[in-house]
Design a protein around this motif. Structure first.
Motif, PDB file in Angstrom:
ATOM      1  N   SER A  80      67.375  15.073 -11.908  1.00  0.00           N
ATOM      2  CA  SER A  80      65.874  15.342 -12.440  1.00  0.00           C
ATOM      3  C   SER A  80      65.520  14.082 -12.862  1.00  0.00           C
ATOM      4  O   SER A  80      64.376  13.781 -12.956  1.00  0.00           O
ATOM      5  N   ASP A  81      66.149  13.369 -13.610  1.00  0.00           N
ATOM      6  CA  ASP A  81      65.680  11.871 -14.292  1.00  0.00           C
ATOM      7  C   ASP A  81      65.402  10.910 -13.092  1.00  0.00           C
ATOM      8  O   ASP A  81      64.147  10.528 -13.087  1.00  0.00           O
ATOM      9  N   GLY A  84      62.127  12.187 -11.529  1.00  0.00           N
ATOM     10  CA  GLY A  84      60.959  11.873 -12.575  1.00  0.00           C
ATOM     11  C   GLY A  84      60.317  10.477 -12.280  1.00  0.00           C
ATOM     12  O   GLY A  84      59.346  10.465 -12.027  1.00  0.00           O
ATOM     13  N   VAL A  85      61.382   9.592 -12.344  1.00  0.00           N
ATOM     14  CA  VAL A  85      60.980   8.331 -12.272  1.00  0.00           C
ATOM     15  C   VAL A  85      60.334   7.762 -10.716  1.00  0.00           C
ATOM     16  O   VAL A  85      59.311   7.261 -10.702  1.00  0.00           O
ATOM     17  N   ARG A  87      59.066  10.086  -8.772  1.00  0.00           N
ATOM     18  CA  ARG A  87      57.457  10.489  -8.565  1.00  0.00           C
ATOM     19  C   ARG A  87      56.541   9.969  -9.244  1.00  0.00           C
ATOM     20  O   ARG A  87      55.606   9.559  -8.682  1.00  0.00           O
ATOM     21  N   GLY A  88      56.976   9.285 -10.292  1.00  0.00           N
ATOM     22  CA  GLY A  88      56.007   8.503 -11.109  1.00  0.00           C
ATOM     23  C   GLY A  88      55.635   7.041 -10.361  1.00  0.00           C
ATOM     24  O   GLY A  88      54.447   6.919 -10.305  1.00  0.00           O
ATOM     25  N   ASN A  89      56.450   6.569  -9.653  1.00  0.00           N
ATOM     26  CA  ASN A  89      56.148   5.337  -9.020  1.00  0.00           C
ATOM     27  C   ASN A  89      55.523   5.456  -7.511  1.00  0.00           C
ATOM     28  O   ASN A  89      54.992   4.790  -7.322  1.00  0.00           O
ATOM     29  N   ILE A 112      47.942   9.474 -18.467  1.00  0.00           N
ATOM     30  CA  ILE A 112      49.200   9.955 -18.490  1.00  0.00           C
ATOM     31  C   ILE A 112      50.350   9.373 -17.597  1.00  0.00           C
ATOM     32  O   ILE A 112      51.363   8.773 -18.210  1.00  0.00           O
ATOM     33  N   MET A 116      53.701   7.400 -18.959  1.00  0.00           N
ATOM     34  CA  MET A 116      55.063   8.008 -18.388  1.00  0.00           C
ATOM     35  C   MET A 116      55.798   6.947 -17.712  1.00  0.00           C
ATOM     36  O   MET A 116      57.121   6.947 -17.819  1.00  0.00           O
ATOM     37  N   CYS A 117      55.214   6.046 -16.927  1.00  0.00           N
ATOM     38  CA  CYS A 117      56.122   5.031 -16.345  1.00  0.00           C
ATOM     39  C   CYS A 117      55.831   3.628 -17.024  1.00  0.00           C
ATOM     40  O   CYS A 117      56.525   2.696 -16.462  1.00  0.00           O
TER      41      CYS A 117
ATOM     42  N   TYR B 222      53.351  16.003 -17.752  1.00  0.00           N
ATOM     43  CA  TYR B 222      54.149  14.862 -18.066  1.00  0.00           C
ATOM     44  C   TYR B 222      55.115  14.486 -16.780  1.00  0.00           C
ATOM     45  O   TYR B 222      55.253  13.536 -16.332  1.00  0.00           O
ATOM     46  N   MET B 223      55.889  15.651 -16.591  1.00  0.00           N
ATOM     47  CA  MET B 223      57.121  15.339 -15.704  1.00  0.00           C
ATOM     48  C   MET B 223      56.548  15.365 -14.103  1.00  0.00           C
ATOM     49  O   MET B 223      57.155  14.607 -13.378  1.00  0.00           O
ATOM     50  N   GLY B 226      55.826  11.549 -13.818  1.00  0.00           N
ATOM     51  CA  GLY B 226      57.027  10.263 -13.717  1.00  0.00           C
ATOM     52  C   GLY B 226      57.713  10.433 -15.196  1.00  0.00           C
ATOM     53  O   GLY B 226      58.663   9.575 -15.341  1.00  0.00           O
ATOM     54  N   ALA B 227      57.442  11.459 -15.991  1.00  0.00           N
ATOM     55  CA  ALA B 227      58.521  11.297 -17.164  1.00  0.00           C
ATOM     56  C   ALA B 227      59.786  11.902 -16.895  1.00  0.00           C
ATOM     57  O   ALA B 227      59.978  13.011 -16.220  1.00  0.00           O
ATOM     58  N   ASP B 228      60.923  11.132 -17.151  1.00  0.00           N
ATOM     59  CA  ASP B 228      62.299  11.727 -17.207  1.00  0.00           C
ATOM     60  C   ASP B 228      62.808  11.972 -18.609  1.00  0.00           C
ATOM     61  O   ASP B 228      61.998  11.865 -19.527  1.00  0.00           O
ATOM     62  N   PHE B 229      64.202  12.137 -18.374  1.00  0.00           N
ATOM     63  CA  PHE B 229      64.733  12.519 -19.594  1.00  0.00           C
ATOM     64  C   PHE B 229      64.627  11.457 -20.812  1.00  0.00           C
ATOM     65  O   PHE B 229      64.119  11.558 -21.895  1.00  0.00           O
ATOM     66  N   GLU B 230      64.727  10.190 -20.265  1.00  0.00           N
ATOM     67  CA  GLU B 230      64.537   9.267 -21.270  1.00  0.00           C
ATOM     68  C   GLU B 230      63.189   8.824 -22.120  1.00  0.00           C
ATOM     69  O   GLU B 230      63.221   8.786 -23.076  1.00  0.00           O
ATOM     70  N   LYS B 231      62.239   9.146 -20.937  1.00  0.00           N
ATOM     71  CA  LYS B 231      60.982   8.914 -21.569  1.00  0.00           C
ATOM     72  C   LYS B 231      60.421  10.135 -22.667  1.00  0.00           C
ATOM     73  O   LYS B 231      60.079   9.701 -23.717  1.00  0.00           O
ATOM     74  N   LYS B 297      67.084  17.500 -23.501  1.00  0.00           N
ATOM     75  CA  LYS B 297      67.759  17.445 -22.379  1.00  0.00           C
ATOM     76  C   LYS B 297      67.715  18.890 -21.498  1.00  0.00           C
ATOM     77  O   LYS B 297      67.630  18.617 -20.064  1.00  0.00           O
ATOM     78  N   SER B 300      64.503  18.606 -19.430  1.00  0.00           N
ATOM     79  CA  SER B 300      64.274  17.808 -18.384  1.00  0.00           C
ATOM     80  C   SER B 300      65.063  18.250 -17.148  1.00  0.00           C
ATOM     81  O   SER B 300      64.880  17.448 -16.053  1.00  0.00           O
ATOM     82  N   THR B 301      65.900  19.224 -17.300  1.00  0.00           N
ATOM     83  CA  THR B 301      66.496  19.702 -16.116  1.00  0.00           C
ATOM     84  C   THR B 301      65.592  20.604 -15.307  1.00  0.00           C
ATOM     85  O   THR B 301      65.885  21.060 -14.290  1.00  0.00           O
TER      86      THR B 301
END
Lengths: 233, 769
Positions: A80-81, A84-85, A87-89, A112, A116-117, B222-223, B226-231, B297, B300-301
């Motif tokens: 997922s993480d 996410g990154v 997608r943002g890029n 936004i 997010m990025c 947000y997700m 580009g938002a991930d768990f860290e963000k 957590k 983010s999943t």
């Protein structure tokens, strides 16, 4: 066309979900290759599974099986993480219902993806000015979504999708809620920015007039994706 | 071997190495502390103050829950030092020198040190005095004031200048032992602060979960971009840190002011160090990370689509599947009931989230009653122990009880039933908490988990004169009637028996056995079984004249009786082995020392009697002057105060999503009064499960803690050494039920009132007003 680089590839994508007691197959073994800089339209009737397929291609939803590659990266295998990154890029999304955050102003909504990025201000400032000028929303930046018309909301949504200069833009019925004049204007804007930024555009629509502007048209019928053939063919 | 994080990037295999893992972890932490996160956090919470108002309130309470025990601990530490200095002006007391021993020690230690070893001198000063022991012999007593309070310093002194002699007794004064006491206090308080930290995390976790649940749509957007768990994690944690920083100074000021008021009213000390501030930052950091991590957590999943769709769907009260059942049903009652069912998970979560704090509040009452008992229970100041078979002479007890300042003396003249193969017979209703230990016989249930105690005139006089025991019934009958007994009903700190004054009991007195009894088995019930089956017993019928609470937390209950009955049921001579001497409250440490000196002179002619100065007055004074019960009650109230914000925060978020539904219902003919009734009905209906949940959770959690402390810890040998009673606080429960019900009704109705106001405002604006 075949000499060009494949930027998006879908392999045997299946998406099913349970609705009460029955299992609905929204996407049934979809396969497609989309090339860099291409504009592809997916048409189909309501409930045919085209939006679901678009969401899967954009990494917003997970398929039950099959794989999606973007720039050679298997996004279905990403966590997922990572997704996410990614997608943002590399990806931008224009939703049918705009999906603007009602508490944020137009400008905040557009920015936004940069937040997010973690993009530094200088990296998007010029692009932002150009985008809002092109989309003609420079005088509505400090308004809340509820204070904007449907067309203006969709432009804000497009600006948000494009602010990070994504390589692939996914648009889910971007003109669905607009009148003809507004719909044409929004489409022109999408095509214009696509040309300027060299993006790939995957658009879902039920409007044949819009689909005809695409390089290629695909049809989704009961979850089955196939190339469009005119009735005369 | 392939790592699960190995991946293909642009058709190239990228291996995930340990080095990369470390780099990622370091990067995560470095990025966490980036100024941009801090700036964003501050901007987010100050910009959306209304959205975060509940977190400001909660964070203030959470920080107070750190500062109150922390300042209470420092106050206790300051009071311990103050009282220890008041209790003794020396560190070391050595008594029992004979004249020759004293001369030798004095010369070797003080003369030599003061003459030749002045540089390495370990003491500030010393003083000695003489006293006569019971046989008229002159004895010496030495008191040394060391140049350090550290106990190891005093021990080193004794190693350097060893002392020996037939009657020598060494005593470290409170001035030496207070540092150990300080460490003990810190060892008690630090886990309390950690537990409160966990509780604080739960509070923030619940609130943040509610926030995430209601802002699913926003997080989905947000997700999508580009938002991930860290963000999400960095954002969430820094939002809470920013709130913590804003509420830090106010919480500290409030806590200090409250501490000053408490300390001023109790007469104790105040302590505050810069380290406390550093600890508070660390504590807050951990509390926030722990609170935010699980919810973010989990978030983010989820896929962005599921979050966006969930946000949209929650605008509708009834799903299409349920809606068709609305036909021919009443509005708003049935309509809202369907809504309840549709959102049952939301309501269940809300009820548990809001009401769990009520149960913590009730637990506060329980812990408070326990701590109050530990602080106020008077324990003996001086104890006499006899190792000789003659025991402690009753004449001595009588003599010591006449000393000025001695309140009363309680001495133990008892023997375990197991030591004389005795048992008694209970009926089914009497053996409530001890049932599993009893053995069924033809005449009832046999038990031997008790001791026989003798009450003579002197002890009776002490008990009744000064109220050392709590007595129900008529204890004088025990003295005047030979078949009357007094019983206690406790083992450790649990009531295990259910006696009534006037109950009849049968005491079994062992006479002989034909078959040998195997005593080597560790199972007491098995031994009792053998005795019942193989031994001959004589039975004595007795009547319970009084039920007493001696305040002891013994592992046996007591059957007390007169001399005559004692001699009848105990077939061997028993003498008092221990006497506890209680002094008058408020006595100065000097006067207590005088009483000690007098008793010391009194027992010197008796062999085998040991004198122990418990210094419980010191313990009592410290507890009184730096009591932590106000802090416990305040923390309990704080925890309860979290409950209404949970209701209001959650229901206002939920209610705000019903705006469209209100407009829709209005458009189809629902009047304002019908809509108002809909919300009122909703609120009132919620009071029913809220009341049930308050009772169940409140009772359940307190019962769980009570069982944990009284049964589990006791079974591990960690039971309390003081008696405390706990009864479920019905006043507390009523407060909780009223608060839950009021919160349920008002928090449900408020969004409707707000919507109505907003609608009227928009309408007025449209009319150009």
């Amino acid at each position: 066309m075949e000499d060009r680089k494949v930027i998006l590839k879908a392999e045997n994508v299946i998406k099913q979900y349970k609705q009460y007691d029955t299992t609905v197959t929204a996407v049934n073994r979809a396969n497609v290759e989309i090339y860099d800089g291409e504009m592809v339209a997916i048409i189909g009737s309501s409930g045919s599974g085209k939006s679901t397929f678009l969401h899967i291609c954009a990494g917003l939803d997970r398929p039950n099986s099959g794989r999606i590659f973007i720039r050679g990266n298997d996004i279905t295998a990403m966590s997922s993480d990572e997704l996410g990154v990614f997608r943002g890029n590399y990806m931008g999304m224009v939703f049918q219902n705009h999906n603007l955050i009602p508490q944020f102003t137009a400008m905040e909504n557009i920015l936004i993806p940069t937040l997010m990025c973690n993009k530094p201000d200088h990296s998007y400032e010029e692009h932002f000015k150009k985008l809002v000028a092109t989309l003609n929303i420079h005088d509505r930046l400090h308004h809340l979504p509820s204070e904007l018309s449907g067309g203006q909301q969709q432009r804000v949504s497009i600006a948000r999708a494009l602010i990070n200069r994504p390589q692939v833009v996914f648009a889910d019925e971007p003109t669905g809620n607009l009148d003809r004049a507004n719909a044409d204007e929004v489409l022109e804007l999408l095509i214009k920015t696509k040309e300027e930024l060299g993006q790939t555009l995957l658009i879902v629509t039920h409007d044949m007039k819009i689909a005809e502007r695409a390089d290629r048209i695909l049809v989704m019928d009961n979850g089955v994706l196939s190339p469009y053939r005119k009735k005369s063919e | 071997m392939a790592h699960r994080k190995d991946k293909y990037v642009d058709h190239e295999l990228v291996r995930y190495t340990p080095r990369q893992a470390i780099k990622d972890a370091v990067g995560f932490v470095v990025r966490f502390f980036s100024p941009a996160n801090f700036k964003h956090g501050i901007r987010s919470v100050t910009g959306g103050f209304r959205e975060f108002s509940v977190f400001f309130f909660a964070m203030l309470l959470v920080q107070l829950m750190f500062w109150f025990p922390m300042l209470a601990m420092e106050a206790r530490v300051a009071t311990i030092k103050k009282e220890a200095y008041a209790a003794a002006d020396y560190h070391l007391k050595i008594e029992g020198f004979s004249s020759d021993e004293w001369t030798a020690y004095f010369n070797e230690t003080f003369i030599i040190t003061d003459t030749y070893d002045i540089e390495d001198r370990m003491y500030e000063s010393y003083e000695y005095s003489t006293y006569q022991n019971g046989s008229g012999r002159l004895m010496y007593e030495l008191k040394v004031l060391m140049n350090s309070d550290d106990e190891s310093h005093t021990r080193l002194f004794l190693l350097k200048y060893p002392v020996s002699g037939e009657n020598i007794k060494i005593e470290y004064s409170p001035r030496t032992s207070y540092l150990a006491e300080v460490s003990r206090i810190r060892a008690i308080f630090i886990p309390i602060i950690i537990v409160l930290g966990l509780l604080s995390s739960v509070i923030l976790l619940i609130l943040y979960n509610i926030r995430i649940n209601h802002y699913k749509f926003r997080y989905g957007v947000y997700m999508s971009f580009g938002a991930d768990f860290e963000k999400l994690f960095h954002t969430a944690a820094w939002e809470l840190f920013s709130i913590a920083m804003i509420t830090f100074v106010p919480s500290l000021i409030i806590a200090l002011l409250v501490r000053i008021i408490i300390s001023a009213s109790l007469g104790g000390g105040i302590g505050f160090g810069i380290f406390s501030i550093l600890w508070s930052f660390l504590w807050l950091f951990l509390v926030i990370l722990l609170a935010v991590f699980p919810s973010v957590k989990f978030l983010s999943t989820r896929t962005p689509t599921s979050l966006i769709v969930a946000g949209d769907n929650s605008n509708y009260v009834s799903s299409p599947k349920t809606s068709f059942r609305i036909f021919r049903k009443s509005f708003p009652k049935h309509y809202e009931l369907f809504g309840f069912w549709r959102f049952r998970r939301y309501y269940a979560t809300l009820l548990v989230s809001a009401i769990i704090f009520s149960s913590f509040f009730l637990c506060g009452f329980f812990i408070n009653s326990m701590v109050t008992a530990s602080e106020t229970t008077r324990l003996p100041d001086i104890t006499l122990r006899s190792n000789s078979p003659d025991g402690i002479d009753v004449m001595l007890v009588e003599e010591f009880s006449e000393i000025k300042g001695v309140k009363y003396i309680n001495w133990e003249n008892s023997i375990d039933a197991t030591a004389i193969n005795a048992y008694l017979v209970l009926d089914r209703s009497q053996r409530s908490g001890i049932a599993s230990k009893t053995v069924k016989t033809d005449i009832g249930f046999a038990d031997n988990n008790y001791k026989y105690s003798r009450i003579d005139e002197t002890l009776y006089d002490q008990i009744t004169r000064e109220g050392g025991w709590k007595i129900e019934g008529d204890l004088s009958r025990v003295m005047s009637e030979d078949n009357c007994i007094a019983v206690s009903e406790y083992i450790n700190n649990s009531k295990v028996l259910n006696f009534k004054v006037g109950d009849k009991l049968t005491l079994a007195v062992f006479e002989s056995t034909e078959k040998p009894i195997d005593y080597d088995v560790p199972d007491n019930k098995y031994i009792l079984n053998q005795l019942i089956n193989n031994a001959k017993f004589r039975f004595v019928e007795v009547e319970i004249a009084a039920i007493v609470d001696t305040g002891d937390t013994d592992d046996r209950y007591m059957i007390a009786m007169s001399d005559a009955l004692f001699n009848n049921v105990v077939p061997k001579e028993v003498n008092a082995s221990k006497a506890d001497i209680y002094v008058s409250e408020g006595m100065s440490y000097k006067d207590l020392d005088l009483i000690y000196d007098t008793i010391r002179s009194g027992i010197s002619t008796f062999d085998g009697i040991q004198l122990i100065n418990n210094r419980n007055s010191l313990r009592y004074n410290i507890a009184e002057k730096s009591s932590i019960t106000p802090v416990i009650l305040l923390c309990a109230v704080f925890v309860l105060l979290v409950s209404p914000p949970v209701w209001f925060f959650s229901q206002s978020m939920f209610g705000s999503k019903r705006k469209t539904e209100n407009y829709m219902l209005s458009a189809f003919g629902a009047t304002d009064s019908e809509l108002g009734r809909l919300y009122l009905f909703s609120g009132c209906s919620l009071t029913i499960p809220a009341t049930v949940a308050t009772v169940l959770l409140g009772w359940g959690v307190t019962e769980l803690i009570y069982t944990f402390i009284n049964q589990f810890l006791t079974s591990l040998g960690m039971g309390a050494d003081f008696r405390y009673s706990y009864e479920f606080s019905f006043v507390g429960l009523i407060i909780c039920v009223m608060l839950s019900s009021a919160s349920a009704i008002i928090s449900t109705y408020m969004p409707f009132a707000r919507w109505k106001k907003e609608r009227d405002r928009i309408a007025r604006r449209h009319l150009g007003e």
